[in-house]
Design an enzyme around this catalytic site. Sequence first.
Site, mmCIF file in Angstrom:
data_model
loop_
_atom_site.group_PDB
_atom_site.id
_atom_site.type_symbol
_atom_site.label_atom_id
_atom_site.label_comp_id
_atom_site.label_asym_id
_atom_site.label_seq_id
_atom_site.Cartn_x
_atom_site.Cartn_y
_atom_site.Cartn_z
ATOM 1 N NE ARG A 1 -42.261 -11.665 -94.605
ATOM 2 C CZ ARG A 1 -42.000 -10.415 -94.233
ATOM 3 N NH1 ARG A 1 -41.192 -10.160 -93.220
ATOM 4 N NH2 ARG A 1 -42.573 -9.401 -94.852
ATOM 5 C CG ASN B 1 -44.001 -7.646 -90.164
ATOM 6 O OD1 ASN B 1 -44.201 -8.856 -90.317
ATOM 7 N ND2 ASN B 1 -43.341 -6.914 -91.036
ATOM 8 C CG HIS C 1 -38.927 -5.988 -97.083
ATOM 9 N ND1 HIS C 1 -39.297 -6.988 -96.217
ATOM 10 C CD2 HIS C 1 -38.532 -4.970 -96.293
ATOM 11 C CE1 HIS C 1 -39.121 -6.598 -94.961
ATOM 12 N NE2 HIS C 1 -38.653 -5.369 -94.983
ATOM 13 C CE1 TYR D 1 -39.147 -6.383 -85.135
ATOM 14 C CE2 TYR D 1 -40.903 -5.570 -86.552
ATOM 15 C CZ TYR D 1 -39.747 -6.316 -86.370
ATOM 16 O OH TYR D 1 -39.199 -6.982 -87.441
ATOM 17 C CD GLU E 1 -43.174 -3.391 -91.297
ATOM 18 O OE1 GLU E 1 -42.619 -2.279 -91.360
ATOM 19 O OE2 GLU E 1 -42.982 -4.182 -90.356
ATOM 20 C CD GLU F 1 -40.402 -7.847 -90.606
ATOM 21 O OE1 GLU F 1 -40.139 -6.921 -89.814
ATOM 22 O OE2 GLU F 1 -40.447 -7.699 -91.827
#
Length: 479
Positions: free
Chosen positions: A87, A303, A131, A305, A176, A380
């Site tokens: 990606r 994504n 991005h 985290y 995002e 991600e």
Amino acid sequence: MVTTGSPDYRDGGLEFGPDFVIGSATASYQIEGAAREDGRGPSIWDTFSHTPGRVWNGDTGDVADDHYHRWESDLDLMADLGLQSYRFSIAWPRIQATGSGAANPRGIEFYSRLVDGLLARGIRPIATLYHWDLPQALEDRGGWTDRDTAYRFAEYASRVTEALGDRVHTWTTLNEPWCSAYLGYGSGAHAPGRTDGAAALTAVHHLNLAHGLAVQEVRRAASNDPDLSVTHNFHVIRGDDDTSPEAKRRIDALANRAFIHPMLRGEYPADLLEDTAGVTDWSFVRDGDLAEINQPLDVLGVNYYSTVTVRMWDGASPRENNDGHKDVGGSPWPGSTDVEFLPQAGPYTEMGWNIAPDGLEELLLSLRDQFPDQPLMITENGAAFPDKVRMTESGPRVHDADRIDYLNRHFTAAHRALAQGVNLRGYQVWSLMDNFEWGYGYSKRFGIIRVDYETQERILKDSAYWLQELIATRRTPEL
Ligand code: GCO
């Protein structure tokens, strides 16, 4: 190594089927460098990073990982790892230096060679169109607060697809948009560094519109029936205070539903409009926009985290503000600046983010429940840790046991979601290599490949070998 209080989420030997696509991710400004080469125009991140005080240590993406020149050997590393997919993102200002008009052939050639190089090595190209590197010329006309930027983005998407739309497997419109809108125009932690809540909400809508228009352009211009997608950093929101339900609802509206409801349901949530009524009247939403935005997606990018924990601020005690993002004074939460983000239990990564693989499982299940027919892909997941290089008999090594542990726990979470029937198509580890971590410059290392920024030498970290074994054996390596 970071040890966690929860022994859970640490299974070895978990099997992933042949259709589960395991790869790694990067983004243009974070790795490419060559900021002024081959007709590339300046982006908002060039301007921002060159503005004193904006980025840690004055770091910029001028050179970064020099991937623009080292793409071929980087592709060989990907092949060595056995990546099934890669990606990457396309830098808009390499294709259109000022954000409109004909495509720059040299910009197209770079990505065309990259895509061909991936295909030649049997790696599936997943291309993100945006991005965060908006051409500065468009920002000068208002950037994402200007409706025209959405139309410029659609034009750019069609130019890129005309050139690469016979070979790219998956197109992601935006990465995002939460960050683009709220960190770019609300908190000011990201480019272009504005701090205006109304501007942030205007940007939310124009990013949504840009997404919908671009999906239509790519579908029209592509000849290989690609998958269309978008990637969100969904917020997994917790809190057990009496006021937490209200705080959770507010943050869910701003962070998650402001994007996913127009995109997948064709409507803005009524509570979002109410919560933000003191900031904007949303008159920038025009008749017909929601139909443009609401386009079927083949796969939804996730994504993940860490989590956030919230409650309403009582207005008296010092306000907690641990939302995981650099605090530069402005708020990324227009209309909800009275929500407090509480410190969360560790362990933490070097970003200070709490390690919570259960949050990933919860998120995947919740998306399945909300959008039952929507295939998902983790686009991600990964972690920054303070790596050390050690000389060994076989050369320099990075024993990043904490990153392996992080990845293992999150692959375990993904596996649990799969076992519960979630239609999860794959997993792209962030990141292939250490790179420019936005406002944190080069101070945070997310790579599974170490980059020595002085020499541009690449060293496979132990986590890279771990991923290599996982992909080769289709099982999480035994611990
Ligand atoms: C993101 C970002 C990445 C970051 C990563 C770590 O999409 O948030 O796309 O560029 O580097 O998330 O913060």
